[in-house]
Write an enzyme that holds these catalytic residues in place. Structure first.
Site, short mmCIF file in Angstrom:
data_model
loop_
_atom_site.label_atom_id
_atom_site.label_comp_id
_atom_site.label_asym_id
_atom_site.label_seq_id
_atom_site.Cartn_x
_atom_site.Cartn_y
_atom_site.Cartn_z
N CYS A 1 0.84 -1.20 0.00
CA CYS A 1 0.00 0.00 0.00
C CYS A 1 0.87 1.25 0.00
O CYS A 1 1.47 1.60 1.03
CB CYS A 1 -0.92 -0.01 1.22
SG CYS A 1 -1.98 1.45 1.36
N CYS B 1 -0.29 4.05 2.30
CA CYS B 1 -0.08 3.74 3.72
C CYS B 1 1.38 3.95 4.12
O CYS B 1 1.67 4.48 5.20
CB CYS B 1 -0.46 2.29 4.01
SG CYS B 1 -2.12 1.81 3.51
N ASP B 2 2.32 3.51 3.28
CA ASP B 2 3.71 3.40 3.70
C ASP B 2 4.70 4.25 2.91
O ASP B 2 5.89 4.27 3.24
CB ASP B 2 4.15 1.92 3.60
CG ASP B 2 3.33 1.02 4.52
OD1 ASP B 2 2.88 1.50 5.56
OD2 ASP B 2 3.14 -0.16 4.17
#
Length: 306
Positions: free
Chosen positions: A134, A137-138
């Protein structure tokens, strides 16, 4: 043995637990089924920086533990069991589990989706230590780093473009000599000086000790191999909705996602759905929570009308 309640929620990820909080507040007797640990797919992340209310970020387990505690505070019963099939029972539904059956006047399916993996040694071990599924997300963890994205569809192209906001360089690895993604995204990829496309290439090995160190690329045309030193690897080869509990029961789209109406209702009266398993929803914690809340409110309205 059959447990009876007002609402059975299948899945205890962000969508399922958010729904349970709201059905509990509506004084609906709620059972939440989870086959393993409450929290869902989010637990494979190392840290969450993009959930509102946590400016310093939060550990996934800590966040989901708070979700669980809040749902239980309003009366939700979380049971470790695997919801396998759903069958009608008069004006209600029975969710058949591995250990028992659960009868609810309404059901919310919040089973989520699973990221497709490459299936290579070290892949699972290095999740959160350089391997991610993701970008939103990261991505911010890889500022000024050399990273790679695997895939050739729209999602892979979008993630590669997004990651150039943080990374020094992005290698976009694709097994074919052309992308499947839309032309406008391809044009943006080719125009971005930070992105280097590795055509006709697959990853043979993922290597690292405590953290990801490099991958070994293999050219599918001539079989030659070469290491690629990177600090981050984003696997973007699709997601599979976990729809087994409703397959053949409710309408699914071409990708196997549950088709829902604007109120999160499925094609079967009394069955609602939320989170990553439904159609047209970004795979983010915040959106999963929102659809879970919406499904719970719709269930309350549905049962009130009955």
């Amino acid at each position: 043995m059959t447990e009876a309640c007002d609402v059975v929620i299948v899945g205890a990820g962000p969508a399922g637990l958010a729904a349970a909080l709201y059905t509990g507040r509506s004084r609906l007797d709620t059972i939440v089924l989870e086959k393993s640990i409450p929290g869902g797919q989010i637990l494979i992340s190392d840290w969450i920086e993009n959930y509102p209310g946590f400016p310093e970020g939060v550990a996934p387990f800590e966040l989901m533990d708070k979700f669980r505690a809040q749902a239980e505070a309003f009366g939700a019963r979380i049971i470790i069991d695997d919801g396998r099939t759903i069958v009608p029972d008069g004006d209600a539904w029975i969710v058949k589990g591995g250990n028992a059956d659960y009868r609810g006047r309404a059901v919310i399916v919040a089973t989520g989706a699973a990221y497709r993996r490459l299936g290579l040694p070290n892949e699972a071990r290095l999740i959160g230590r350089g391997v991610s599924y993701c970008a939103t997300c990261d991505g911010a963890f890889f500022r000024d780093s050399d990273i790679a994205v695997v895939g050739g569809g729209d999602q892979a192209l979008m993630e590669a473009i997004f990651l150039t906001k943080f990374a020094k360089k992005v290698a976009l690895i694709h097994r074919r000599d052309r992308f499947r993604g839309t032309k406008i995204l391809q044009e943006r990829v080719f125009a971005n000086p930070k992105i280097e496309v590795r055509w006709n290439s697959v990853i043979d090995e993922i290597r690292g000790g405590e953290n990801l160190e490099d991958v070994v690329l293999r050219n599918v045309k001539d079989g030659t191999k070469a290491p690629l030193k990177i600090e981050g690897l984003f696997v973007s080869i699709g997601m599979d909705p976990l729809n087994a509990v409703v397959k053949g029961l409710v309408e699914l789209n071409d990708w196997g996602e549950i088709v829902v109406k604007s109120n999160m209702a499925t094609s079967q009266p009394g069955i609602f759905a939320a989170g990553d398993v439904i159609d047209s929803t970004p795979h983010q914690v915040a959106t999963a929570v929102g659809t879970g809340v919406h499904a719970a409110i719709s269930v309350d309205e549905y049962l009130s009308q009955k």
